[in-house]
Design an enzyme around this catalytic site. Structure first.
Site, PDB file in Angstrom:
ATOM      1  N   TYR A   1      -5.361   5.742  -9.539  1.00 39.77           N
ATOM      2  CA  TYR A   1      -6.570   4.841  -8.946  1.00 39.77           C
ATOM      3  C   TYR A   1      -7.560   5.131  -9.879  1.00 39.77           C
ATOM      4  O   TYR A   1      -8.862   4.927 -10.397  1.00 39.77           O
ATOM      5  CB  TYR A   1      -7.029   5.156  -7.255  1.00 39.77           C
ATOM      6  CG  TYR A   1      -5.334   3.851  -7.088  1.00 39.77           C
ATOM      7  CD1 TYR A   1      -6.233   3.219  -6.071  1.00 39.77           C
ATOM      8  CD2 TYR A   1      -4.839   4.490  -6.563  1.00 39.77           C
ATOM      9  CE1 TYR A   1      -5.352   2.631  -4.905  1.00 39.77           C
ATOM     10  CE2 TYR A   1      -3.482   3.830  -5.783  1.00 39.77           C
ATOM     11  CZ  TYR A   1      -3.891   2.653  -5.187  1.00 39.77           C
ATOM     12  OH  TYR A   1      -3.640   1.735  -4.125  1.00 39.77           O
TER      13      TYR A   1
ATOM     14  N   CYS B   1       1.056  -1.301  -0.353  1.00 41.74           N
ATOM     15  CA  CYS B   1      -0.382   0.165   0.637  1.00 41.74           C
ATOM     16  C   CYS B   1       1.001   1.433   0.350  1.00 41.74           C
ATOM     17  O   CYS B   1       1.686   1.341   0.747  1.00 41.74           O
ATOM     18  CB  CYS B   1      -1.025   0.550   0.979  1.00 41.74           C
ATOM     19  SG  CYS B   1      -2.010   1.591   1.623  1.00 41.74           S
TER      20      CYS B   1
END
Length: 340
Positions: free
Chosen positions: A207, A64
């Site tokens: 994203y 992440c």
């Protein structure tokens, strides 16, 4: 109970997708909801969460980017002895036997997944269990990073942008590198402005590209992404770092996306108009940041690739992980010339 989205894969089995990913507007554009736990650690010993050595634990995922920028602060500030940390497994798994929610889970042993380890503090099987320990009526996302208070046994904060500010300033009395200030007063306005467009168009922009469900929002996000990368390339043609001659918070925030770009985002998130290694300044800049003492240990590329290619079946239903490109970010760069 947390809402979920189901999907029938080409293998004809039902997969329940994490709400942390499936946050879609009616337009088909990806929207990231805010974090829920927003308390602060303070250097004031009388505060609710005082900066005490050994009191806090940072739960991360090496996969992440939001979590590893917090880990980067532990490393560069010299806080590893004061704040413990551990990582979940890279590939999402079922977080509870009673439903199909998929999310961050801990390995069952220290040898199951190199780099990840069981939760020795709370015995949790997943990040979800930590959230449920902290709040019995919690209904939000089960994300990392998690800054955990061992004494009170609760989540202090799960917003990475706030955690890194705490790590930068509030723990200086117990940090091994307290003189390093990545958010100096004279640069704060500039850093904030850079963070704003880097977050919107690059950190979150990849994203928006990868999780868009319609062509128009994808193209809009991709165009903004490459305009922002071009802007970075231009800035870095004049300065060694993104805010001038010294390393700042903005560099660590940008680096977390750049180090994943060619390996993941170019393929998995359809950010393939131009690769990072085709930007001379950005590419060498990424090497420069990677080679800051402590930074390379925040990058476990196997975790990164296994997570993205293995945890998003609606994008990559067969979980195939590309072989390359295996870029060597420890190789020489030319950024020293910008420091004259």
């Amino acid at each position: 109970m947390q809402s979920t989205t189901s999907f029938i894969s080409p293998r004809n089995f039902k997969i329940t997708l994490s709400p942390a990913v499936r946050q879609m507007a009616d337009t088909g554009a990806f929207r990231r909801p805010p974090s829920a736990f927003r308390n602060f650690v303070s250097r004031d010993p009388a505060s609710t969460f005082p900066a005490e050595s050994g009191r806090y634990h940072l739960y991360i995922s090496y996969a992440c980017p939001w979590a590893t920028r917090c880990l980067a602060y532990l490393k560069v500030k010299g806080l590893e002895k004061a704040i413990s940390f551990s990582s979940v497994k890279p590939i999402w798994g079922r977080t509870k036997e009673t439903d199909d929610h998929m999310g961050w889970v801990f390995p069952t042993s220290s040898t199951e997944e190199p780099g990840a380890e069981p939760d020795h503090l709370n015995g949790a099987k997943s990040a979800r269990e930590l959230y449920e320990l902290a709040s019995t009526n919690y209904t939000g996302r089960y994300t990392v990073p998690i800054l955990w208070d061992k004494k009170v046994k609760t989540i202090v904060n799960n917003e990475s942008s706030e955690i890194i500010r705490m790590l930068n300033a509030e723990f200086n009395d117990i940090a091994e590198n307290p003189a390093l200030d990545l958010y100096p007063v004279h640069l704060q306005s500039q850093i904030d402005k850079v963070n704003e467009w880097v977050y919107d168009d690059i950190n979150n922009g990849v994203y928006k590209c990868g999780l868009a469900e319609k062509q128009e929002p994808y193209e809009e996000a991709a165009n903004k992404l490459y305009q922002a990368l071009d802007k970075c390339e231009d800035i870095l043609s004049k300065n060694r770092y993104i805010c001038g001659d010294s390393q700042t918070e903005a560099d660590i925030r940008l680096f977390a996306t750049l180090i994943r770009f060619d390996e993941v985002y170019a393929v998995h998130f359809k950010c393939n108009k131009k690769l990072l290694r085709e930007y001379p300044n950005l590419f060498n800049y990424t090497k420069d940041i990677f080679q800051i003492p402590g930074m390379s240990s925040t990058v476990i590329m196997k975790h990164i690739k296994d997570h993205y290619y293995g945890s998003h079946p609606f994008i990559n239903p067969f979980g195939i992980v590309p072989l390359g490109p295996h870029t060597d970010y420890s190789s020489p760069h030319d950024r020293e010339k910008m420091s004259s």
